[in-house]
Write an enzyme that holds these catalytic residues in place. Structure first.
Site, PDB file in Angstrom:
ATOM      1  N   CYS A 266      25.163  54.973 -70.228  1.00 49.88           N
ATOM      2  CA  CYS A 266      25.884  54.967 -71.508  1.00 49.88           C
ATOM      3  C   CYS A 266      25.146  55.670 -72.646  1.00 49.88           C
ATOM      4  CB  CYS A 266      26.195  53.526 -71.912  1.00 49.88           C
ATOM      5  SG  CYS A 266      27.348  52.743 -70.797  1.00 49.88           S
ATOM      6  N   LYS A 329      16.631  50.051 -66.533  1.00 48.95           N
ATOM      7  CA  LYS A 329      16.143  48.882 -67.279  1.00 48.95           C
ATOM      8  C   LYS A 329      16.152  47.714 -66.299  1.00 48.95           C
ATOM      9  CE  LYS A 329      20.469  47.010 -69.009  1.00 48.95           C
ATOM     10  NZ  LYS A 329      21.202  46.521 -70.147  1.00 48.95           N
TER      11      LYS A 329
HETATM   12  C1  UDX Z   1      24.338  49.953 -73.703  1.00 46.03           C
HETATM   13  C2  UDX Z   1      24.699  49.132 -74.942  1.00 46.03           C
HETATM   14  O1  UDX Z   1      23.615  48.246 -75.269  1.00 46.03           O
HETATM   15  C3  UDX Z   1      25.989  48.360 -74.706  1.00 46.03           C
HETATM   16  O2  UDX Z   1      26.370  47.663 -75.879  1.00 46.03           O
HETATM   17  C4  UDX Z   1      27.092  49.350 -74.316  1.00 46.03           C
HETATM   18  O3  UDX Z   1      28.308  48.699 -74.065  1.00 46.03           O
HETATM   19  C5  UDX Z   1      26.664  50.142 -73.088  1.00 46.03           C
HETATM   20  O4  UDX Z   1      25.411  50.807 -73.354  1.00 46.03           O
HETATM   21  P1  UDX Z   1      23.211  49.417 -71.346  1.00 46.03           P
HETATM   22  O5  UDX Z   1      23.482  50.825 -70.936  1.00 46.03           O
HETATM   23  O6  UDX Z   1      23.483  48.321 -70.368  1.00 46.03           O
HETATM   24  O7  UDX Z   1      24.049  49.028 -72.659  1.00 46.03           O
HETATM   25  O8  UDX Z   1      21.660  49.376 -71.745  1.00 46.03           O
HETATM   26  P2  UDX Z   1      20.785  48.837 -72.967  1.00 46.03           P
HETATM   27  O9  UDX Z   1      20.405  47.436 -72.750  1.00 46.03           O
HETATM   28  O10 UDX Z   1      21.390  49.196 -74.262  1.00 46.03           O
HETATM   29  O11 UDX Z   1      19.473  49.744 -72.759  1.00 46.03           O
HETATM   30  C6  UDX Z   1      19.579  51.170 -72.780  1.00 46.03           C
HETATM   31  C7  UDX Z   1      18.242  51.824 -72.552  1.00 46.03           C
HETATM   32  O12 UDX Z   1      17.395  51.646 -73.663  1.00 46.03           O
HETATM   33  C8  UDX Z   1      17.445  51.304 -71.327  1.00 46.03           C
HETATM   34  O13 UDX Z   1      16.900  52.407 -70.635  1.00 46.03           O
HETATM   35  C9  UDX Z   1      16.358  50.459 -71.954  1.00 46.03           C
HETATM   36  O14 UDX Z   1      15.209  50.382 -71.162  1.00 46.03           O
HETATM   37  C10 UDX Z   1      16.101  51.264 -73.236  1.00 46.03           C
HETATM   38  N1  UDX Z   1      15.471  50.465 -74.306  1.00 46.03           N
HETATM   39  C11 UDX Z   1      16.097  49.374 -74.817  1.00 46.03           C
HETATM   40  C12 UDX Z   1      14.239  50.889 -74.810  1.00 46.03           C
HETATM   41  O15 UDX Z   1      13.659  51.893 -74.380  1.00 46.03           O
HETATM   42  N2  UDX Z   1      13.669  50.161 -75.835  1.00 46.03           N
HETATM   43  C13 UDX Z   1      14.277  49.058 -76.359  1.00 46.03           C
HETATM   44  O16 UDX Z   1      13.695  48.465 -77.278  1.00 46.03           O
HETATM   45  C14 UDX Z   1      15.523  48.646 -75.842  1.00 46.03           C
END
Ligand code: UDX
Length: 441
Positions: A266, A329
């Site tokens: 996403c 993640k």
């Molecule tokens: C995201 C949105 O959070 C969600 O609301 C939407 O509907 C779909 O996209 P998701 O793709 O499941 O959800 O992942 P998310 O938990 O947002 O994490 C995205 C990425 O950011 C991951 O690779 C995670 O490791 C990274 N991340 C997250 C960081 O690098 N640092 C952080 O502090 C938080």
């Protein structure tokens, strides 16, 4: 009140939405063109890993409130409200989102509708898509059958999909008529009782809310990452910095985790799609801003590779590196645009003997990167390693005992790509600990 609902598309979003709507008491029929997927789902078997979801699917196939089909005619016959949950991937030859699956789904449905219907988009789409679909509906809906398009974006996170759907922080309903708003309020009447904010708005605003939410989250992570680079250049500590910023209630601590950057199905594609839309609509400041976020995020992967090379003394050729984590993640087996897998692949390209372990994503990762070596245990990954690299902060990896691991490795060097390990604990166990944005001791 119970509504007859269909869900078109049985990926992450579709299966979660279908099962959760059944949990809210609705009669749900979920449709996909992929017969093997539908057969598996009807048996309660998910094609992906998502905590709590399999149990919910099984519960509601048993209650009879959740059914699966490959027949659009059956969908049109049984349901009044049709949620479109198909994918909107990045275009193969551009930054924009490919909405062709959404259009095909709507057209397929229109051919079979015989009674008043509401088509509700949930997929993330460029602003203007719903208006375009309404024009398709005007042209192709069967004569005398009233059909309207609404937009109800999803905000679920992988790994928390069920909870995010059943207890959302807000629900956005984009509608172009009062009737459509009333129908959707009935679908979500359980949320009204629970005092969950329901925002009723127009179609373009609903579409943009979702794109803006993901772009903001991506920007927030990227801010932490570029601050990490400044911390490295100045000897400051990005984790303490983020903790301190996070106490400011206007900022908040979440999504300030610096490391190898964001990935997944996403955030990366949604940032690019919004940049493309902004460019098309002549909003160049936003387009430039988001392209910079995307570039800074991709740069993090190479920066961590450089840190690994430097920690290994300037070259990784022939160096055994344990790569812990491949999923984008924790809590998922999804490796789409995974920074973890990308870092492992980049190290291999530099000549490293990269060995990868992930608790759930090995199979998907091996499919995406068949030349990498995958192992089934942490011990196998770290045996003889000259560097241990944490790439996905799975709880079981964060909890690893550095004293127990030390005798297994050739050199006790750890690079914490997610700023998730406890540096004191690892240093006390004799490890040379490094992490993005943290001072070297
Ligand atoms: C995201 C949105 O959070 C969600 O609301 C939407 O509907 C779909 O996209 P998701 O793709 O499941 O959800 O992942 P998310 O938990 O947002 O994490 C995205 C990425 O950011 C991951 O690779 C995670 O490791 C990274 N991340 C997250 C960081 O690098 N640092 C952080 O502090 C938080």
């Amino acid at each position: 009140m119970s509504t007859s609902i269909s869900v078109v598309g049985t990926g992450y979003l579709g299966v979660t939405h279908a099962a959760c709507m059944a949990e809210l008491g609705h009669e749900v029929i979920a449709y996909d063109v992929d017969a093997s997927k539908i057969d598996a789902l009807a048996e309660g078997v998910l094609p992906f890993f998502e905590p709590e979801l399999e149990g919910l699917v099984r519960r509601h196939t048993a209650t009879g409130r959740l059914r699966f089909t490959t027949s659009v005619a059956e969908v049109a016959e049984r349901a009044d409200v049709h949620f479109i949950c198909v994918g909107t991937p990045q275009q193969p030859d551009g930054l924009g989102a490919d909405t062709s699956h959404v259009e095909s789904a709507v057209l397929a449905l229109l051919g079979h509708l015989t009674r008043p219907s509401l088509i509700v988009g949930k997929s993330t789409v460029p602003v203007g898509t719903a208006d375009r679909l309404n024009r398709l509906v005007e042209r192709w809906a069967p004569p005398g059958v009233s059909v309207e398009v609404a937009w109800n974006p999803e905000f679920l996170r992988e790994g928390h999909a069920v909870r995010d759907t059943l207890a959302p922080e807000r629900v956005v309903l984009g509608v172009s008529s009062q009737e459509a708003g009333k129908v959707l309020l009935l679908v979500y009447d359980a949320f009204v009782v629970d005092d969950i904010p329901l925002l009723v708005t127009d179609l373009p605003t609903a579409e943009l809310i979702k794109s803006a939410a993901n772009a903001f989250l991506a920007t927030k992570i990227t801010f932490a990452n570029v601050m990490a680079e400044l911390c490295e250049a100045s000897g400051a500590d990005v984790v303490t910095l983020a903790d301190a910023l996070g106490f400011d209630s206007r900022i908040g601590r979440s999504f300030l985790g610096a490391g190898i950057g964001f990935g997944g199905g996403c955030l990366p594609k949604d940032v690019r799609a919004l940049a493309a839309t902004a460019g098309e609509l002549g909003v160049d400041t936003l387009a430039t801003f988001l392209r910079e976020v995307d570039a800074a995020n991709t740069h993090r992967r190479e920066a961590v590779v450089e840190a690994a090379v430097s920690q290994c003394g300037g070259t990784v050729t022939g160096t055994r590196i344990a790569c812990l984590g491949a999923a984008f993640k924790p809590g998922t087996d999804d490796v789409r645009d995974s920074p973890a897998l990308d870092v492992a692949a980049r190290l291999q390209l530099r000549g490293a003997d990269a060995v990868v372990y992930d608790p759930e994503a090995n199979q998907n990762a091996a499919h995406a990167c068949p030349t990498l070596r995958f192992v089934e245990t942490v011990d196998e990954a770290v045996d003889g390693a000259e560097l241990v690299l944490l790439l996905t902060e799975w709880p079981e990896l964060v909890a690893l005992d550095p004293c127990a691991l030390r005798p297994r490795v050739r050199s006790p060097r750890v690079l914490d790509g997610r700023n998730a390990l406890n540096p004191e604990r690892w240093r006390a166990a004799g490890w040379w600990y490094r992490a993005p944005g943290r001072p070297n001791i």
